[in-house]
Design an enzyme around this catalytic site. Structure first.
Site, PDB file in Angstrom:
ATOM      1  N   GLY A 181       6.626  -2.249  -1.769  1.00  0.00           N
ATOM      2  CA  GLY A 181       5.161  -2.457  -2.449  1.00  0.00           C
ATOM      3  C   GLY A 181       4.923  -3.519  -3.100  1.00  0.00           C
ATOM      4  O   GLY A 181       3.943  -4.045  -3.399  1.00  0.00           O
ATOM      5  N   GLU A 213      12.434   0.561  -1.886  1.00  0.00           N
ATOM      6  CA  GLU A 213      12.012   0.256  -0.640  1.00  0.00           C
ATOM      7  C   GLU A 213      11.482  -0.847  -0.216  1.00  0.00           C
ATOM      8  O   GLU A 213      10.086  -0.604   0.624  1.00  0.00           O
ATOM      9  CB  GLU A 213      11.500   1.476  -0.089  1.00  0.00           C
ATOM     10  N   ARG A 255       7.838  -5.792   2.715  1.00  0.00           N
ATOM     11  CA  ARG A 255       7.237  -7.355   2.526  1.00  0.00           C
ATOM     12  C   ARG A 255       8.056  -8.386   1.696  1.00  0.00           C
ATOM     13  O   ARG A 255       7.886  -9.456   2.208  1.00  0.00           O
ATOM     14  CB  ARG A 255       5.840  -7.209   2.159  1.00  0.00           C
ATOM     15  N   TYR A 271      -6.878  -6.195   7.359  1.00  0.00           N
ATOM     16  CA  TYR A 271      -7.392  -6.057   5.891  1.00  0.00           C
ATOM     17  C   TYR A 271      -7.883  -7.214   5.334  1.00  0.00           C
ATOM     18  O   TYR A 271      -7.702  -7.474   4.181  1.00  0.00           O
ATOM     19  CB  TYR A 271      -5.819  -6.005   5.291  1.00  0.00           C
ATOM     20  N   CYS A 287     -11.145 -11.071  23.065  1.00  0.00           N
ATOM     21  CA  CYS A 287     -12.544 -10.999  23.533  1.00  0.00           C
ATOM     22  C   CYS A 287     -13.047 -10.076  22.617  1.00  0.00           C
ATOM     23  O   CYS A 287     -13.543  -9.363  22.903  1.00  0.00           O
ATOM     24  CB  CYS A 287     -12.363 -10.317  25.026  1.00  0.00           C
ATOM     25  N   GLU A 288     -13.096 -10.615  21.351  1.00  0.00           N
ATOM     26  CA  GLU A 288     -13.968  -9.927  20.242  1.00  0.00           C
ATOM     27  C   GLU A 288     -14.221 -10.948  19.224  1.00  0.00           C
ATOM     28  O   GLU A 288     -13.498 -11.732  18.823  1.00  0.00           O
ATOM     29  CB  GLU A 288     -12.770  -8.814  19.524  1.00  0.00           C
TER      30      GLU A 288
HETATM   31  N1  LLP Z   1       8.295   2.608   1.767  1.00  0.00           N
HETATM   32  C1  LLP Z   1       7.287   3.405   2.335  1.00  0.00           C
HETATM   33  C2  LLP Z   1       7.581   4.784   2.380  1.00  0.00           C
HETATM   34  C3  LLP Z   1       6.285   2.855   3.090  1.00  0.00           C
HETATM   35  O1  LLP Z   1       5.470   3.411   3.617  1.00  0.00           O
HETATM   36  C4  LLP Z   1       6.367   1.288   3.045  1.00  0.00           C
HETATM   37  C5  LLP Z   1       5.001   0.830   3.738  1.00  0.00           C
HETATM   38  C6  LLP Z   1       7.185   0.736   2.497  1.00  0.00           C
HETATM   39  C7  LLP Z   1       8.226   1.433   1.788  1.00  0.00           C
HETATM   40  C8  LLP Z   1       7.396  -0.895   2.299  1.00  0.00           C
HETATM   41  O2  LLP Z   1       6.148  -1.534   1.576  1.00  0.00           O
HETATM   42  P1  LLP Z   1       6.211  -3.121   1.321  1.00  0.00           P
HETATM   43  O3  LLP Z   1       7.352  -3.447   0.244  1.00  0.00           O
HETATM   44  O4  LLP Z   1       6.329  -3.675   2.412  1.00  0.00           O
HETATM   45  O5  LLP Z   1       4.758  -3.384   0.688  1.00  0.00           O
HETATM   46  N2  LLP Z   1       0.639  -3.270   7.538  1.00  0.00           N
HETATM   47  C9  LLP Z   1       0.188  -3.350   6.254  1.00  0.00           C
HETATM   48  C10 LLP Z   1       1.252  -2.834   4.999  1.00  0.00           C
HETATM   49  C11 LLP Z   1       1.501  -1.308   5.309  1.00  0.00           C
HETATM   50  C12 LLP Z   1       2.506  -0.608   4.412  1.00  0.00           C
HETATM   51  C13 LLP Z   1       3.043   0.547   4.768  1.00  0.00           C
HETATM   52  N3  LLP Z   1       4.049   1.209   4.075  1.00  0.00           N
HETATM   53  C14 LLP Z   1      -0.064  -4.880   5.795  1.00  0.00           C
HETATM   54  O6  LLP Z   1       0.296  -5.590   6.760  1.00  0.00           O
HETATM   55  O7  LLP Z   1      -0.067  -5.235   4.585  1.00  0.00           O
END
Ligand code: LLP
Length: 419
Positions: free
Chosen positions: A234, A274, A277, A316, A343-344
């Site tokens: 996150g 975890e 990003r 988003y 096409c949107e």
């Molecule tokens: N762990 C779990 C259980 C998760 O569900 C996620 C992301 C992560 C780790 C990794 O989170 P990160 O470090 O990447 O923030 N598609 C969205 C983001 C969806 C995240 C879903 N879960 C976007 O493009 O912003």
């Protein structure tokens, strides 16, 4: 790692113009050096933590292989991600199988592989018990708990609020562990949460960690030995230039809390993280060719990539920096809105950006597209997905070939009764 030479964007020592001339557009381009830098930043900030790469952020095999080679584990969210993570080289004992809706076949696959599970419901717990018993195995699990914390991010990527579909409701967590303790083929060894994504403040993580420790104390009293406490991913990245916390900033705030609170326990849990990003987001750019510049209600720049290849702006309202890759040194003199070919009306990649004069044939670069970019792509409007390239110093390699029209019809069948 991303630089400018003679007015042209370079990815390490490779010209973006050479890439698009040789390989066409659209094109996702990743810098290996940037990825290695991000990996090292986590390694040095968290020398004692177990880092599980969230492969949902980018599941390109080459990118995952680089991360796996550093000994990182993986957070997988489906059987397909588990399959890809194993091929990329992640070791099963370092894989945590996440997910709020695992199908029975996915649980069987995970148990067969020997991964750990983050269990999201009591139904899942009993399924794991059944599968593990059938195979004569004991499966190590954590529960994904829902700590009801506001991560102060976009509502669609906040995952630890009590209104969220994820995790065991906070009030029933003890009950869940109690149930697990009664099962012979399931061994609870950890606690897991994930409160959201693109989180810019560390305080929600600290709050979550403290809650997990409060729970851990009670779990120990029940006889659970805690091997790990996983605070999920996150951490935000800096999409806008306004700054974002680094892994070091993150560590500076959470590691002391972790070490301090560990003294409340008799077991010696490891901190698990975890990140998705913050490992891959800023490693990659999307190069897209200008097909037309149209002076209308706005100055529209129509490019050959749309939300079929990068859906974040649409989904988003996400902001990605853009520039003209072949005019990096020219004065920004006009305001443009970059739109895709879909096409949107909503197919807008970047709104009201000041750029040098844009003309047909120019190449727009969209930055920070390494996380939740290609992985969220589609073939909508009959558009085959584009190629992905990995740059390493002077060399580059196509790490995913562009799809062709054949891929648009691959797996489709016209039934005989229509022939
Ligand atoms: N762990 C779990 C259980 C998760 O569900 C996620 C992301 C992560 C780790 C990794 O989170 P990160 O470090 O990447 O923030 N598609 C969205 C983001 C969806 C995240 C879903 N879960 C976007 O493009 O912003």
């Amino acid at each position: 790692m991303f630089g400018v030479k003679d007015g042209v964007l370079y990815i390490e020592n490779v010209s973006s113009m050479e890439l698009v001339e040789r390989l066409g557009t659209p094109l996702y381009v990743t810098s290996r050096a940037k990825l290695e830098e991000n990996i090292r930043a986590y390694e040095s900030a968290f020398p004692n933590a177990e880092i599980l790469y969230a492969v949902k952020a980018n599941n390109n095999l080459a990118i995952m292989r680089i991360i796996a080679n550093h000994g990182f584990g993986a957070d997988v969210f489906s059987g397909g991600e588990l399959y890809m993570a194993r091929i990329a080289g992640f070791k099963p004992e370092k894989i945590l199988f996440n997910g709020n809706s695992k199908s029975d076949w996915e649980i069987e696959m995970g148990v067969e592989c020997g991964v750990k599970f983050s269990v999201d419901s009591i139904d899942e717990l009993y399924t794991i018990q059944k599968v593990a018993e059938k195979r004569g195995k004991v499966v190590e699990i954590a529960f994904r708990v829902n700590p009801d914390i506001n991560p102060k991010t976009h509502p669609k990527i906040a995952t630890g609020l009590k209104t969220s579909k994820f995790g065991i409701p906070w009030e029933t967590t003890l009950d869940a562990y109690e149930k697990a303790l009664e099962l012979p083929n399931v061994k609870p060894v950890g606690i897991h949460c994930h409160i959201g994504s693109q989180i810019k403040e560390i305080s929600p993580f600290v709050e979550a960690l403290n809650k997990l420790f409060d729970l851990a104390i009670k779990l120990e009293e029940m006889g659970v030995e805690i091997d790990f406490i996983d605070v999920g991913g996150g951490l935000a990245i800096d999409y806008t230039g306004e700054g974002a916390p680094t892994p070091k900033d993150f560590a500076n705030e959470i590691v002391p809390v972790f070490e301090d609170r560990k003294r409340d326990l008799s077991s010696d849990p490891k901190l698990w993280l975890e990140p998705g990003r913050s490992l891959v987001g800023n490693t990659t750019v999307l190069l897209t060719r200008v097909n037309a510049v149209k002076r209308a209600y706005k100055n529209f720049v129509a490019v050959d990539a749309g939300f079929n290849l990068l859906i974040r702006p649409v989904l988003y309202n996400a902001y990605h920096r853009v520039a003209v890759a072949n005019k990096m040194n020219e004065r920004e003199e006009e305001v443009y809105t970059i739109v895709g070919p879909i096409c949107e009306s909503g197919d807008v990649l970047a709104e009201d950006r000041r750029l040098p004069k844009v003309e047909k044939g120019d190449v727009i670069v969209i930055f920070d597209t390494g996380a939740y970019g290609f992985v969220m792509s589609s073939q909508y409007n009959g558009r085959p997905r584009c190629a992905e390239v990995l740059v390493d110093g002077d060399r580059y390699h196509v790490v995913r070939e562009a799809e062709t029209f054949g891929d648009l019809i691959y797996k489709q069948r016209i039934p005989n009764f229509l022939l």
